[in-house]
Design a protein around this motif. Structure first.
Motif, PDB file in Angstrom:
ATOM      1  N   VAL A 167      10.002 -21.771   8.202  1.00 33.25           N
ATOM      2  CA  VAL A 167       9.157 -22.280   8.365  1.00 33.25           C
ATOM      3  C   VAL A 167       9.324 -23.614   9.033  1.00 33.25           C
ATOM      4  O   VAL A 167       8.347 -24.242   9.146  1.00 33.25           O
ATOM      5  CB  VAL A 167       8.594 -22.516   6.793  1.00 33.25           C
ATOM      6  CG1 VAL A 167       7.188 -23.275   6.466  1.00 33.25           C
ATOM      7  CG2 VAL A 167       8.166 -21.256   5.994  1.00 33.25           C
ATOM      8  N   LEU A 168      10.248 -24.455   8.635  1.00 31.03           N
ATOM      9  CA  LEU A 168      11.023 -25.375   9.390  1.00 31.03           C
ATOM     10  C   LEU A 168      11.004 -25.354  10.742  1.00 31.03           C
ATOM     11  O   LEU A 168      10.563 -25.956  11.330  1.00 31.03           O
ATOM     12  CB  LEU A 168      12.256 -25.861   8.758  1.00 31.03           C
ATOM     13  CG  LEU A 168      12.109 -27.342   9.562  1.00 31.03           C
ATOM     14  CD1 LEU A 168      11.805 -28.075   9.012  1.00 31.03           C
ATOM     15  CD2 LEU A 168      14.372 -27.299   8.838  1.00 31.03           C
ATOM     16  N   LEU A 169      11.440 -24.107  11.287  1.00 34.86           N
ATOM     17  CA  LEU A 169      11.492 -23.535  12.350  1.00 34.86           C
ATOM     18  C   LEU A 169      10.041 -23.824  13.139  1.00 34.86           C
ATOM     19  O   LEU A 169       9.716 -24.330  14.704  1.00 34.86           O
ATOM     20  CB  LEU A 169      12.597 -22.758  12.661  1.00 34.86           C
ATOM     21  CG  LEU A 169      12.591 -22.340  14.014  1.00 34.86           C
ATOM     22  CD1 LEU A 169      13.604 -23.411  15.179  1.00 34.86           C
ATOM     23  CD2 LEU A 169      13.078 -20.798  14.428  1.00 34.86           C
ATOM     24  N   VAL A 170       9.174 -22.898  12.491  1.00 33.47           N
ATOM     25  CA  VAL A 170       8.189 -22.245  13.234  1.00 33.47           C
ATOM     26  C   VAL A 170       6.893 -23.592  12.875  1.00 33.47           C
ATOM     27  O   VAL A 170       6.681 -23.869  13.986  1.00 33.47           O
ATOM     28  CB  VAL A 170       7.089 -21.454  12.701  1.00 33.47           C
ATOM     29  CG1 VAL A 170       5.576 -21.054  12.878  1.00 33.47           C
ATOM     30  CG2 VAL A 170       7.888 -20.195  13.177  1.00 33.47           C
ATOM     31  N   TYR A 171       6.553 -24.706  12.316  1.00 32.03           N
ATOM     32  CA  TYR A 171       6.501 -25.710  11.660  1.00 32.03           C
ATOM     33  C   TYR A 171       6.604 -27.244  11.978  1.00 32.03           C
ATOM     34  O   TYR A 171       5.711 -28.052  12.396  1.00 32.03           O
ATOM     35  CB  TYR A 171       5.444 -25.851   9.933  1.00 32.03           C
ATOM     36  CG  TYR A 171       4.619 -24.135  10.040  1.00 32.03           C
ATOM     37  CD1 TYR A 171       3.442 -23.660  10.908  1.00 32.03           C
ATOM     38  CD2 TYR A 171       5.938 -23.766   9.311  1.00 32.03           C
ATOM     39  CE1 TYR A 171       3.172 -22.673  10.226  1.00 32.03           C
ATOM     40  CE2 TYR A 171       4.701 -21.922   8.992  1.00 32.03           C
ATOM     41  CZ  TYR A 171       3.731 -22.138   9.457  1.00 32.03           C
ATOM     42  OH  TYR A 171       3.067 -20.382   9.603  1.00 32.03           O
ATOM     43  N   GLY A 172       7.640 -27.245  11.751  1.00 28.73           N
ATOM     44  CA  GLY A 172       8.281 -28.020  12.396  1.00 28.73           C
ATOM     45  C   GLY A 172       8.747 -28.695  13.997  1.00 28.73           C
ATOM     46  O   GLY A 172       8.847 -29.570  14.805  1.00 28.73           O
ATOM     47  N   VAL A 173      10.185 -27.727  14.212  1.00 26.01           N
ATOM     48  CA  VAL A 173      11.235 -27.562  15.507  1.00 26.01           C
ATOM     49  C   VAL A 173       9.926 -27.627  17.124  1.00 26.01           C
ATOM     50  O   VAL A 173       9.754 -27.551  17.651  1.00 26.01           O
ATOM     51  CB  VAL A 173      11.770 -26.726  15.646  1.00 26.01           C
ATOM     52  CG1 VAL A 173      12.464 -26.857  17.000  1.00 26.01           C
ATOM     53  CG2 VAL A 173      12.761 -27.279  14.353  1.00 26.01           C
TER      54      VAL A 173
END
Length: 459
Positions: A262-268
């Motif tokens: 989730v952090l990779l897809v929606y943040g990074v």
């Protein structure tokens, strides 16, 4: 002339325009003549004129100092972004002594980032100026770190140049999204390190909502990461994650993988895509950037740089301060030797006996003769130039400015201070004034005729 990028050339041209707009016209007679002698349209001649003035007045070195300061400021902001991203990861996971509330952790990691991301997108769509606060901070830091008083004129000129083509939004977009990308990558990296070295349990808690809400939210958020291979917890694992005492190793790993995805897809990834897009728009717009020739500062120079008819004569008064002479400033091929005299009377016979390889440019005693020789030397600069002066005359600013201007058009220059006519003596104080003035210009001088130097290039 210093090699500069097209953007830097336009930037310095705009800086010179602003400087003349606020402080009045510069001493630009030589700059205009050099610009006229260069090929190209009005925009090219404006840039050549501005670059010569910028080199003379120290704006080029000030720009280099400003760019160094901007890199240091950018490095400082990047370090701050990395530290902030690491702080977000540590605040989300903690020290491992307590179970991690997955949705509180997700809010800590993505909440501020997503709010500011939506704010930036709305600002670009409706205003085009969002992110200006961070941009102003960067410009302020750049100016402080430059430590050059002349660099204060550069930032406003750059902003005006970019605003006309609306490139500031893409420059700021690259800066803002790039810094947030660093923060998200820092958070992701530290989160992986913490998960690899500590044992975390994951739970969710609620008072008002049912378990079905958390099951649906977890699956919805994990859909896109699932396409990239980040499998999330099953429904049974989600429902069981209300108490860490009953959670197994498989449940903890499933939640960890879900949180990373989730952090990779929606943040990074959003910041990565937006940084690349803003960078692409910036490069595309920068390559198409041009001067606005309709501005008053440029339109007033049109007749001087591209005259409908050439005018001879020096109309400007002598400058208050002479600028240093650097030999060999011309970019053109230099060849041959030339000797010229400045305002000699009949008591000094002219010309002296010269070798066939040395050309006599005569005596400069009028505006027309000075302008004609300067125009000729701009197009065909000599390799060696000797300037004969009568030291019985005072070294006034006009004569020294002419000497400096002649010297800048030659690869090497020497001053010949003539002996006094028979039966006369030179005034020691006046001769000392000549020595002092020529030393300030950085020009070698002697009382003997430099004929051998003119012919062979050495004494």
């Amino acid at each position: 002339m210093t090699q500069l990028s097209p953007l830097q050339r336009l930037w310095l041209t705009e800086t010179v325009r602003l400087r003349e707009e606020h402080a009045g016209p510069l001493d630009d007679l030589e700059a205009n003549r050099r610009a006229r002698s260069s090929a190209g349209d009005l925009a090219t001649r404006l840039q050549n004129r501005a670059l010569w003035l910028a080199e003379r007045d120290g704006l080029v070195s000030a720009m280099r100092h400003w760019l160094q300061g901007s890199r240091l400021a950018l490095l400082g902001l990047a370090v701050l972004a990395i530290i902030s991203g690491g702080g977000l990861a540590f605040a989300a996971l903690g020290d491992g002594q307590r179970p991690v509330n997955v949705f509180w952790a997700l809010g800590s990691l993505l909440g501020v980032n997503l709010v500011l991301l939506l704010s930036w997108l709305l600002g670009v769509i409706f205003a085009g100026e969002h992110g200006a606060s961070l941009g102003r901070l960067w410009l302020w830091l750049s100016g402080k770190l430059a430590r050059d008083a002349k660099a204060a004129q550069l930032a406003p000129a750059l902003l005006l140049l970019l605003q006309r083509q609306k490139l500031n939004r893409w420059a700021l977009g690259t800066l803002v999204n790039g810094l947030w990308l660093l923060a998200m990558l820092s958070a992701l990296t530290l989160m992986l390190l913490l998960m690899a070295t500590r044992r975390y349990g994951f739970i969710w808690e609620t008072t008002l909502l049912s378990a079905d809400v958390f099951v649906s939210a977890t699956r919805a958020l994990g859909a896109l990461p699932g396409w990239l291979g980040f499998s999330g917890p099953s429904e049974a694992m989600i429902r069981a994650s209300t108490d860490t005492l009953n959670s197994s190793e498989a449940v903890r790993q499933a939640w960890a993988v879900w949180l990373v995805g989730v952090l990779l897809v929606y943040g990074v990834l959003p910041r990565l895509v937006l940084t690349a897009f803003c960078r692409w728009r910036w490069i595309r717009g920068r390559n198409a950037l041009q001067l606005d020739l309709n501005l008053n500062g440029y339109s007033q120079l049109r007749e001087r740089l591209m005259p409908s008819s050439e005018r001879l004569g020096v109309n400007d008064i002598a400058p208050e301060q002479l600028h240093s002479v650097e030999a060999g400033q011309t970019d053109l091929h230099t060849e041959g030797a030339l000797i010229v005299a400045i305002e000699l009377d009949d008591q000094h016979p002219w010309p002296p006996t010269l070798p066939a390889t040395v050309k006599d440019a005569g005596i400069l005693d009028s505006r027309e003769s000075r302008q004609k020789l300067l125009e000729q030397m701009t197009r065909f600069p000599p390799a060696r130039l000797a300037i004969a002066c009568d030291p019985r005359r005072s070294p006034d600013r006009g004569s020294l400015a002419l000497i400096a201007e002649l010297a800048r058009s030659a690869a090497a220059t020497r001053i010949w201070l003539l002996q006094a006519p028979h039966g006369q003596a030179l005034d020691a104080n006046r001769l000392g004034d000549w020595h002092h003035a020529l030393e300030q210009l950085g020009l070698p001088f002697a009382t003997s005729a430099p004929i051998n130097w003119l012919e062979t290039g050495h004494d």
